[in-house]
Write a protein that holds these residues in place. Structure first.
Motif, PDB file in Angstrom:
ATOM      1  N   THR A  57      58.419   2.592  72.688  1.00  0.00           N
ATOM      2  CA  THR A  57      57.273   2.160  73.509  1.00  0.00           C
ATOM      3  C   THR A  57      57.330   0.672  73.837  1.00  0.00           C
ATOM      4  O   THR A  57      56.553   0.191  74.660  1.00  0.00           O
ATOM      5  N   SER A  58      58.241  -0.058  73.194  1.00  0.00           N
ATOM      6  CA  SER A  58      58.328  -1.504  73.420  1.00  0.00           C
ATOM      7  C   SER A  58      59.777  -1.956  73.356  1.00  0.00           C
ATOM      8  O   SER A  58      60.487  -1.661  72.385  1.00  0.00           O
ATOM      9  N   ILE A  59      60.209  -2.673  74.407  1.00  0.00           N
ATOM     10  CA  ILE A  59      61.566  -3.222  74.463  1.00  0.00           C
ATOM     11  C   ILE A  59      61.486  -4.695  74.820  1.00  0.00           C
ATOM     12  O   ILE A  59      60.827  -5.075  75.795  1.00  0.00           O
ATOM     13  N   SER A  60      62.147  -5.515  74.016  1.00  0.00           N
ATOM     14  CA  SER A  60      62.238  -6.931  74.338  1.00  0.00           C
ATOM     15  C   SER A  60      63.681  -7.380  74.170  1.00  0.00           C
ATOM     16  O   SER A  60      64.502  -6.673  73.569  1.00  0.00           O
ATOM     17  N   PHE A  61      63.978  -8.548  74.703  1.00  0.00           N
ATOM     18  CA  PHE A  61      65.334  -9.075  74.636  1.00  0.00           C
ATOM     19  C   PHE A  61      65.315 -10.381  73.864  1.00  0.00           C
ATOM     20  O   PHE A  61      64.502 -11.270  74.152  1.00  0.00           O
TER      21      PHE A  61
END
Length: 276
Positions: free
Chosen positions: A166-170
């Motif tokens: 539900t959450s993707i960050s780099f």
């Protein structure tokens, strides 16, 4: 040795062979001596035991894909901080019950479908060398949030297949190695927002899920060059600000979307809006 309950692997041992402890049904504790010389762990090395946790020494450079087969009691696997492991094999931890895992910084590649359905948390050690997210990396796991290391230069189109993300960050978007987001990459996630790393040059069509509501860029530092056809297709995004680096908007870039507002960053370099 059916009565064996505990063992410390001497530091002189370099390889643990196939089914090394197969007849040790009561073995519940296996540890490696300090300054271990072990470089390889082979197939089913603790299968049939009662071992619930393992700390893999830094010296281990390879682990066979079936090393942890049949270990339904194994709920914790950790690696020494200076691990030399470079590759996590296909299906490596699939038979375990681990709920969290830290990928050693030394790992450059992870094989297909390596994690069990019980996995809830996946993190990457600082200064990760991982170069790609493989197909089926999160399939059927319970992992909901992921921070992708800056070292990752490619994400396979099925990396998030049947995932619960539900959450993707780099990690540190400004120094990410990722240059392309392929068609279908995030379709099987449930993310509602995403911030695109500055390094991304192209975003292919049909890359995002129906749940996506917002997409953002660093308007001054993004290197995105082209908005591909259908790049926001079937999403819930209603407004977008296009970074100044974009030079081309392809035919159908905003087809099959809910986009109502399009804004261009100051000093836009846009040259072409294709017909259609």
């Amino acid at each position: 040795i059916s009565s064996l309950e505990s063992i410390v692997i001497p530091s002189s041992v370099k390889t643990i062979s196939d089914e090394a402890f197969l007849d040790c049904a009561n073995l519940s504790s296996l540890t490696f001596a300090e300054n271990s010389s072990c470089t390889a762990i082979l197939e089913r090395f603790v299968s049939g035991t009662q071992v619930t946790s393992l700390l893999i020494p830094a010296s281990v450079m390879s682990i066979a894909s079936g090393a942890f087969d049949g270990l339904e009691n194994l709920s914790s696997i950790q690696f020494a901080t200076d691990s030399k492991l470079a590759y996590i094999e296909d299906f490596l931890f699939l038979d375990t019950q681990i709920t969290e895992f830290v990928v050693p910084a030394s790992v450059e590649l992870i094989g297909t479908n390596p994690f069990p359905e019980t996995l809830e948390t996946l993190t990457f050690a600082e200064n990760s060398k991982l170069t790609a997210l493989s197909d089926y990396l999160f399939t059927n796991t319970l992992v909901a949030s992921i921070t992708i290391p800056g070292s990752v230069s490619s994400i396979n189109s099925l990396a998030f297949y049947q995932s619960n993300i539900t959450s993707i960050s780099f990690e540190n978007s400004g120094v990410s190695e990722l240059t392309s987001i392929k068609s279908g990459t995030f379709v099987d996630t449930k993310i509602t927002s995403i911030a695109i790393p500055d390094s991304v040059l192209t975003i292919e069509g049909n890359s995002f899920p129906e749940t996506l509501e917002s997409i953002s860029f660093d308007l001054d530092n993004s290197n995105l060059q082209t908005l591909s056809s259908l790049f926001l297709a079937n999403t819930k995004v209603k407004a977008i600000t296009i970074p100044k680096s974009v030079t081309t908007i392809s035919v159908g870039a905003f087809q099959e979307t809910l986009v109502e507002t399009i804004t261009f960053a100051d000093n836009s370099l846009l040259e072409t809006i294709d017909d259609g």
